[in-house]
Design a protein around this motif. Structure first.
Motif, PDB file in Angstrom:
ATOM      1  N   LYS A   1       6.932  20.769  -3.136  1.00 42.41           N
ATOM      2  CA  LYS A   1       6.706  21.727  -2.056  1.00 42.41           C
ATOM      3  C   LYS A   1       5.498  21.346  -1.212  1.00 42.41           C
ATOM      4  CE  LYS A   1       9.047  25.590  -4.146  1.00 42.41           C
ATOM      5  NZ  LYS A   1       8.949  26.768  -4.997  1.00 42.41           N
ATOM      6  N   SER A   2       4.706  20.416  -1.717  1.00 43.01           N
ATOM      7  CA  SER A   2       3.481  20.059  -1.016  1.00 43.01           C
ATOM      8  C   SER A   2       3.407  18.565  -0.679  1.00 43.01           C
ATOM      9  CB  SER A   2       2.296  20.468  -1.901  1.00 43.01           C
ATOM     10  OG  SER A   2       1.097  20.108  -1.315  1.00 43.01           O
ATOM     11  N   ILE A   3       3.902  17.740  -1.575  1.00 43.75           N
ATOM     12  CA  ILE A   3       3.639  16.292  -1.484  1.00 43.75           C
ATOM     13  C   ILE A   3       4.546  15.569  -0.476  1.00 43.75           C
ATOM     14  CG2 ILE A   3       5.268  15.530  -3.270  1.00 43.75           C
ATOM     15  CD1 ILE A   3       3.053  13.761  -4.399  1.00 43.75           C
ATOM     16  N   GLU A   4       3.958  14.583   0.191  1.00 43.27           N
ATOM     17  CA  GLU A   4       4.733  13.617   0.984  1.00 43.27           C
ATOM     18  C   GLU A   4       4.212  12.247   0.599  1.00 43.27           C
ATOM     19  OE1 GLU A   4       4.490  14.446   5.222  1.00 43.27           O
ATOM     20  OE2 GLU A   4       4.633  16.596   4.787  1.00 43.27           O
ATOM     21  N   ILE A   5       5.113  11.329   0.265  1.00 42.57           N
ATOM     22  CA  ILE A   5       4.677   9.995  -0.174  1.00 42.57           C
ATOM     23  C   ILE A   5       5.257   8.914   0.738  1.00 42.57           C
ATOM     24  CG2 ILE A   5       4.779   8.296  -2.048  1.00 42.57           C
ATOM     25  CD1 ILE A   5       4.605  10.418  -4.038  1.00 42.57           C
ATOM     26  N   PHE A   6       4.424   7.951   1.051  1.00 42.01           N
ATOM     27  CA  PHE A   6       4.838   6.807   1.854  1.00 42.01           C
ATOM     28  C   PHE A   6       4.328   5.543   1.195  1.00 42.01           C
ATOM     29  CE2 PHE A   6       4.294  10.484   4.459  1.00 42.01           C
ATOM     30  CZ  PHE A   6       5.388  10.486   5.317  1.00 42.01           C
ATOM     31  N   LYS A   7       5.178   4.539   1.055  1.00 44.59           N
ATOM     32  CA  LYS A   7       4.687   3.265   0.522  1.00 44.59           C
ATOM     33  C   LYS A   7       5.530   2.115   1.027  1.00 44.59           C
ATOM     34  CE  LYS A   7       6.774   4.213  -4.041  1.00 44.59           C
ATOM     35  NZ  LYS A   7       6.458   4.386  -5.449  1.00 44.59           N
TER      36      LYS A   7
ATOM     37  N   ALA B   1       0.842  -1.199   0.000  1.00 43.30           N
ATOM     38  CA  ALA B   1       0.000   0.000   0.000  1.00 43.30           C
ATOM     39  C   ALA B   1       0.872   1.241   0.000  1.00 43.30           C
ATOM     40  CB  ALA B   1      -0.912   0.008   1.219  1.00 43.30           C
ATOM     41  N   GLY B   2       0.272   2.327  -0.390  1.00 42.67           N
ATOM     42  CA  GLY B   2       0.995   3.591  -0.371  1.00 42.67           C
ATOM     43  C   GLY B   2       0.032   4.747  -0.419  1.00 42.67           C
ATOM     44  N   PHE B   3       0.524   5.914  -0.028  1.00 51.04           N
ATOM     45  CA  PHE B   3      -0.344   7.082  -0.094  1.00 51.04           C
ATOM     46  C   PHE B   3       0.479   8.352  -0.275  1.00 51.04           C
ATOM     47  CE2 PHE B   3       0.467   6.106   4.332  1.00 51.04           C
ATOM     48  CZ  PHE B   3       0.838   7.320   4.867  1.00 51.04           C
ATOM     49  N   ALA B   4      -0.152   9.353  -0.855  1.00 55.51           N
ATOM     50  CA  ALA B   4       0.470  10.668  -1.017  1.00 55.51           C
ATOM     51  C   ALA B   4      -0.419  11.680  -0.321  1.00 55.51           C
ATOM     52  CB  ALA B   4       0.596  11.020  -2.490  1.00 55.51           C
ATOM     53  N   ILE B   5       0.204  12.541   0.462  1.00 54.21           N
ATOM     54  CA  ILE B   5      -0.533  13.589   1.175  1.00 54.21           C
ATOM     55  C   ILE B   5      -0.061  14.939   0.668  1.00 54.21           C
ATOM     56  CG2 ILE B   5      -0.784  14.700   3.436  1.00 54.21           C
ATOM     57  CD1 ILE B   5      -2.247  12.155   3.545  1.00 54.21           C
ATOM     58  N   TYR B   6      -0.988  15.808   0.370  1.00 56.31           N
ATOM     59  CA  TYR B   6      -0.621  17.151  -0.067  1.00 56.31           C
ATOM     60  C   TYR B   6      -0.892  18.136   1.061  1.00 56.31           C
ATOM     61  CZ  TYR B   6      -0.068  15.534  -4.837  1.00 56.31           C
ATOM     62  OH  TYR B   6       0.379  14.900  -5.968  1.00 56.31           O
ATOM     63  N   ASN B   7       0.166  18.795   1.473  1.00 58.92           N
ATOM     64  CA  ASN B   7       0.075  19.714   2.587  1.00 58.92           C
ATOM     65  C   ASN B   7       1.049  20.863   2.341  1.00 58.92           C
ATOM     66  OD1 ASN B   7      -0.150  20.941   5.053  1.00 58.92           O
ATOM     67  ND2 ASN B   7       0.881  19.314   6.184  1.00 58.92           N
ATOM     68  N   ASN B   8       0.535  22.010   1.952  1.00 57.99           N
ATOM     69  CA  ASN B   8       1.418  23.136   1.630  1.00 57.99           C
ATOM     70  C   ASN B   8       2.075  23.695   2.881  1.00 57.99           C
ATOM     71  OD1 ASN B   8       1.008  23.165  -1.142  1.00 57.99           O
ATOM     72  ND2 ASN B   8      -0.886  24.352  -0.921  1.00 57.99           N
ATOM     73  N   LEU B   9       3.370  23.939   2.780  1.00 58.41           N
ATOM     74  CA  LEU B   9       4.093  24.531   3.914  1.00 58.41           C
ATOM     75  C   LEU B   9       3.913  26.044   3.901  1.00 58.41           C
ATOM     76  CD1 LEU B   9       7.405  22.524   3.672  1.00 58.41           C
ATOM     77  CD2 LEU B   9       5.610  22.221   5.355  1.00 58.41           C
ATOM     78  N   LYS B  10       4.160  26.650   5.077  1.00 64.44           N
ATOM     79  CA  LYS B  10       4.027  28.110   5.144  1.00 64.44           C
ATOM     80  C   LYS B  10       5.129  28.790   4.332  1.00 64.44           C
ATOM     81  CE  LYS B  10       1.501  28.329   9.397  1.00 64.44           C
ATOM     82  NZ  LYS B  10       1.675  28.171  10.851  1.00 64.44           N
ATOM     83  N   SER B  11       6.340  28.252   4.466  1.00 62.48           N
ATOM     84  CA  SER B  11       7.457  28.826   3.715  1.00 62.48           C
ATOM     85  C   SER B  11       7.421  28.303   2.279  1.00 62.48           C
ATOM     86  CB  SER B  11       8.767  28.437   4.389  1.00 62.48           C
ATOM     87  OG  SER B  11       9.802  28.549   3.463  1.00 62.48           O
TER      88      SER B  11
END
Lengths: 296, 231
Positions: free
Chosen positions: A115-121, A37-47
């Motif tokens: 700048k936004s994405i984090e991926i885990f698999k 399994a895997g997933f990508a989360i999009y979370n924009n940083l402030k900087s």
């Protein structure tokens, strides 16, 4: 088989629950893909200058030696470790940092950057994988997930989805492609780098190539209909949202639920049954060969 | 097994609920059941064989009411792939939309769909009546052998491809007709048949004369030596 899920939260108040909702969706789809399994989360940083590099390691010892070694060369690095993954926060440009990683660390696979994405698999039952990465604690605007039943390549982390082949891009796929070897050769000639023998990675590379040629998401996906041979339901993630495409034969399922708070996409309705007020949402199936897109 | 007063997926699993419904005796006086919280579960109400009524309150997954005999199933929601596949008799009424392959290979009974049906609706159907109040997707009635498919909306590409003796009544337009499917002349008997189906599904917006009839041109039934080069 494989299960794919995507969730885009229109309502900002729900952003803190993204991981919780997405983990439930992946959990429910483990029956469609028990291998990995895997997933990508999009979370924009402030900087706006900080990049996030998602790295996967073969073992924990190499995480420590990597961090020691890398901090010697670059000062501006911060690390977050989760299971066998490390997210590196840095203002270093990808054009500088990624070649450095590739040439110096053989045990690392770069699963994504942007700048936004984090991926885990990871390999293993999806229920366990989401627990290991503590997905339910994640925060963000949208996320994409995948549960894999391997057909086209080996059961390894490199063979798991999502595939990220460009900045803040990622692709999950339910189906199989039959012309991926030819296409891979063509894309390698254009300078794309592939880390596996997987068909989806080729599709991701193909779409990234089109996007890098300044083609719109809609045009890039439309060209898939001509150039990709096989079965697919894709969810393509970008920092702004995601898009869905089914091939014209449409044997690979997908269902969409949309209301004022969110858009959810999944292989089966089961995956979204736990979302708030889903029974009253507008629920429909994406039509074959039509591109659906959400985002800001 | 505990009391199954209300068949709730929060309290019981699929095996228990299906097992209970499949084994209701013809002597049992209780004939009406409600299923709560189906949450997209697959194979809900598969293999029922008694004359009972089941009302499913919510969306279901794949193969709901598959192999049904005699039972009347009402789904207050959407249904996934293959609703009523291989149904023999009885009825299924879906109040929402259905996914692909609705009524696949079904031999008898009636399937009523209030919303739209996705691709391959009525694929290889063998005698069932399928009534769709909305539209159907591509390849509907593919290789359909017998029975009636009535569609109030439009049909997608290749309607009735390689069709045998199923009759299609369509009020809207087909995007294209499949191989060996052609428009047929409507007979008085057909009009009566349509009126009966419309009444059964409680459709008042359409009359029998709104429909066109499609069926097999029967050109694929026999081998033609002229087509040899195609093989």
């Amino acid at each position: 088989m494989c299960g794919i899920v995507g969730l885009y939260l229109k309502n900002k108040k729900l952003h803190s629950k993204l991981g919780f909702f997405l983990s439930g969706m992946i959990d429910n789809m483990s029956s469609r893909g028990p291998d990995s399994a895997g997933f990508a989360i999009y979370n924009n940083l402030k900087s706006k200058n900080i990049y996030k590099y998602s790295l996967s390691f073969k073992n924990n010892a190499s995480i420590k030696s990597f961090q020691k070694e890398a901090t010697k060369n670059f000062k501006d690095l911060k690390f977050t470790n989760i299971s066998d993954h490390t997210i590196v926060f840095s203002s270093l440009l990808p054009s500088k940092f990624i070649p450095y990683l590739r040439s110096n660390f053989k045990n690392i696979s770069i699963v994504g950057y942007g700048k936004s994405i984090e991926i885990f698999k990871q390999v293993g039952n999806p229920k366990k994988v989401v627990k290991k990465f503590k997905l339910d604690k994640f925060y963000g605007s949208h996320g994409i997930g995948h549960t894999r039943m391997a057909t086209e390549s080996a059961i390894t982390t490199e063979g798991s989805h999502p595939y990220s082949t460009g900045e803040d891009e990622c692709l999950v796929h339910n189906g199989s492609l039959s012309n991926h070897n030819n296409l891979r050769r063509k894309l390698i000639k254009k300078g794309k780098i592939f880390n596996s023998l997987n068909d989806t990675e080729v599709a991701a590379g193909y779409i990234s190539q089109k996007l890098s040629e300044k083609k719109s998401i809609k045009k890039s996906l439309t060209s898939c209909l001509n150039d990709l041979d096989g079965f697919y339901t894709f969810i393509l993630g970008t920092n702004r949202g995601f898009a869905v495409l089914r091939d014209e034969i449409a044997c690979k399922p997908a269902v969409i639920a949309e209301n004022k708070d969110y858009v959810a996409v999944a292989s089966e309705f089961q995956a979204m049954a736990h979302l708030p007020n889903v029974n009253k949402a507008n629920i429909y199936e994406p039509e074959p060969g039509v591109i659906y897109k959400w985002g800001n | 097994m505990g009391k199954l007063e209300d068949l709730d997926f929060k309290k019981n699993n699929l095996r228990k609920i299906n097992n209970f419904l499949q084994n209701i005796s013809y002597k049992n006086n209780r004939r009406n059941f409600i299923i709560k919280n189906p949450n997209g579960e697959h194979a809900v109400c598969a293999g029922l064989k008694e004359d009972i009524s089941v009302n499913i309150k919510g969306h279901v997954g794949y193969y709901c009411g598959g192999m049904n005999q005699k039972a009347n199933i009402i789904i207050d929601g959407n249904a996934g792939t293959g609703v009523g596949e291989n149904m023999m008799s009885g009825s299924i009424h879906v109040k929402g939309n259905v996914s692909q392959s609705a009524g696949a290979t079904a031999h008898g009974g009636t399937i009523i769909i209030d919303g739209n049906a996705s691709s391959r609706c009525g694929i290889s159907m063998k005698g069932v009546s399928i009534i769709v109040k909305g539209s159907v997707g591509h390849m509907s009635a593919f290789m359909a052998q017998s029975g009636t498919l009535l569609i109030c909306g439009n049909a997608g590409d290749a309607l009735g491809d390689s069709i045998y003796e199923t009759v299609i009544f369509l009020a809207g337009k087909p995007k294209s007709l499949g191989v060996d499917c052609e428009e047929k002349k409507m007979t008085k008997k057909d009009l009566i048949k349509i009126e009966i189906l419309l009444k059964e599904a409680n459709i008042k917006k359409f009359k029998s004369y709104n429909f066109k009839k499609y069926g097999s041109a029967r050109k694929l039934y026999n081998f033609k030596i002229d087509n040899l080069s195609e093989y």
